[in-house]
Design an enzyme around this catalytic site. Structure first.
Site, PDB file in Angstrom:
ATOM      1  N   ASP A  29       0.866  -1.103   0.134  1.00 35.94           N
ATOM      2  CA  ASP A  29       0.058   0.100  -0.102  1.00 35.94           C
ATOM      3  C   ASP A  29       0.931   1.349   0.036  1.00 35.94           C
ATOM      4  OD1 ASP A  29      -3.068   0.744   0.666  1.00 35.94           O
ATOM      5  OD2 ASP A  29      -1.634   2.257   1.591  1.00 35.94           O
ATOM      6  N   ILE A  30       0.722   2.161  -0.886  1.00 35.31           N
ATOM      7  CA  ILE A  30       1.396   3.336  -1.093  1.00 35.31           C
ATOM      8  C   ILE A  30       1.198   4.140   0.167  1.00 35.31           C
ATOM      9  CG2 ILE A  30       1.872   5.201  -2.587  1.00 35.31           C
ATOM     10  CD1 ILE A  30       1.296   3.759  -4.757  1.00 35.31           C
ATOM     11  N   ASN A  79      -2.891  13.062  -2.975  1.00 40.87           N
ATOM     12  CA  ASN A  79      -4.152  13.389  -3.879  1.00 40.87           C
ATOM     13  C   ASN A  79      -4.768  14.818  -3.533  1.00 40.87           C
ATOM     14  OD1 ASN A  79      -6.462  13.399  -5.433  1.00 40.87           O
ATOM     15  ND2 ASN A  79      -7.472  12.331  -4.100  1.00 40.87           N
ATOM     16  N   ASP A 119      -2.241   9.226 -10.640  1.00 37.40           N
ATOM     17  CA  ASP A 119      -2.188   8.313 -11.893  1.00 37.40           C
ATOM     18  C   ASP A 119      -0.746   8.188 -11.867  1.00 37.40           C
ATOM     19  OD1 ASP A 119      -4.756   8.229 -11.761  1.00 37.40           O
ATOM     20  OD2 ASP A 119      -5.092   8.981 -13.592  1.00 37.40           O
ATOM     21  N   GLU A 126      -4.744   2.519  -4.174  1.00 41.55           N
ATOM     22  CA  GLU A 126      -3.425   2.525  -3.866  1.00 41.55           C
ATOM     23  C   GLU A 126      -2.768   1.013  -3.275  1.00 41.55           C
ATOM     24  OE1 GLU A 126      -4.903   4.363  -0.093  1.00 41.55           O
ATOM     25  OE2 GLU A 126      -5.584   4.198  -2.096  1.00 41.55           O
TER      26      GLU A 126
END
Length: 310
Positions: free
Chosen positions: A177-178, A185, A194, A220
């Site tokens: 997971d980022i 965002n 993106d 993500e």
């Protein structure tokens, strides 16, 4: 026996059928004359499959690949190549031939490729089959990143837990997971999101073995299956991935911007289902986030603890 083997190789060398074998790292280990001629491989060469496809694409020979971005095509194709025990498909060559190609993958990751010339089939029927193959590819591919999607990865988890013959095969599931993706965002917007997702998928995919499966399951969050891999080795693989992502600077307008990810690893147990294994890996991911992010956490199985979604 040695004489029989020599005779077998002689038959392969004179056969019009294309025959090749790749090892678990997708390096060519054997190819008969028909295969080498079709793909422009010297007798003493043993190239990696992606290198072979890349050089033939730029030289406009071998397999016809009509794409604007070859690396994106390669990433998408490798996300499915060698992930199932057997598959068959059609492909066309620049010399005008059409081939019916089969890929058979053994438990140790070696893959046998056999191709037959089917140029004589009706072109209209052939086009229908090619459209079908493209539709199948799209149904298993994440549109944004080009890697496998949730459907394909879930099927590979089931394959890892239920190998052919009912044998138990050790393996690991990793959930990636980022870190702080929502704040990225909020600060930069969806277009930057993106870009980061594509960069992340590209960097991780470069370090994925052909026998493994890496895909995006939503937002993500990504999943990596590592069949026949002990937890200690899985951790080493993920540490290399962490190091690669830390070095990334994906935004040209912000050369100082970097990002990280966290990961949870769970080793498969005989009683596991895809749901229970995923829940344990997801719980480990949650612990990695709590510990400060940008790190790996290993699941410690405990049937008395409920899984924590993170």
């Amino acid at each position: 026996m040695a004489k029989d083997i020599r005779r077998l190789f002689e038959l392969f060398e004179t056969s019009p059928v294309l025959v090749a074998a790749y090892d678990e790292f997708d390096r060519l280990r054997y190819a008969n004359e028909a295969f080498r001629s079709a793909y422009f491989i010297e007798p003493d060469e043993m190239p990696l499959w992606p290198d072979l496809m890349r050089r033939n694409f730029h030289a406009r020979r071998g397999t016809v690949i009509c794409v604007a971005d070859f690396e994106e095509w390669l990433r998408s194709t490798q996300s499915r190549r060698g992930k199932v025990g057997y598959r068959a498909f059609e492909t066309d060559l620049f010399d005008g031939r059409w081939l019916w190609m089969t890929e058979t993958v053994e438990k140790d990751g070696w893959m046998l490729c056999v191709a037959t010339d089917v140029t004589g089939l009706k072109a209209k029927t052939r086009a229908v089959r090619q459209d079908r193959d493209l539709a199948i590819k799209a149904s298993y591919t994440d549109e944004l990143t080009g890697v496998a999607n949730r459907r394909f990865v879930t099927a590979r988890i089931d394959d890892m837990l239920q190998p052919p013959g009912g044998q138990t095969s050790a393996g690991c599931l990793c959930v990636l997971d980022i870190d702080r993706f929502k704040s990225i965002n909020d600060q930069f917007g969806h277009q930057t999101d993106d870009t980061i997702l594509r960069d992340f998928a590209m960097r991780i995919h470069r370090l994925v073995r052909r026998t493994d499966c890496f895909g995006r399951v939503g937002g993500e969050e990504f999943v990596l299956t590592l069949p026949a891999t002990p937890v200690e080795q899985a951790k080493l693989i993920l540490e290399r991935m962490l190091a690669s992502v830390r070095k990334s600077r994906p935004l040209q307008e912000r050369p100082d911007f970097g990002y990280t990810f966290s990961a949870g690893i769970a080793g498969a147990q005989p009683s596991d289902t895809a749901i229970s294994l995923y829940a344990r890996a997801d719980r480990a991911l949650y612990m990695a986030k709590l510990a400060g992010r940008d790190q790996i956490h290993l699941d410690e199985p405990d049937p008395d603890r409920s899984a924590v979604a993170g």
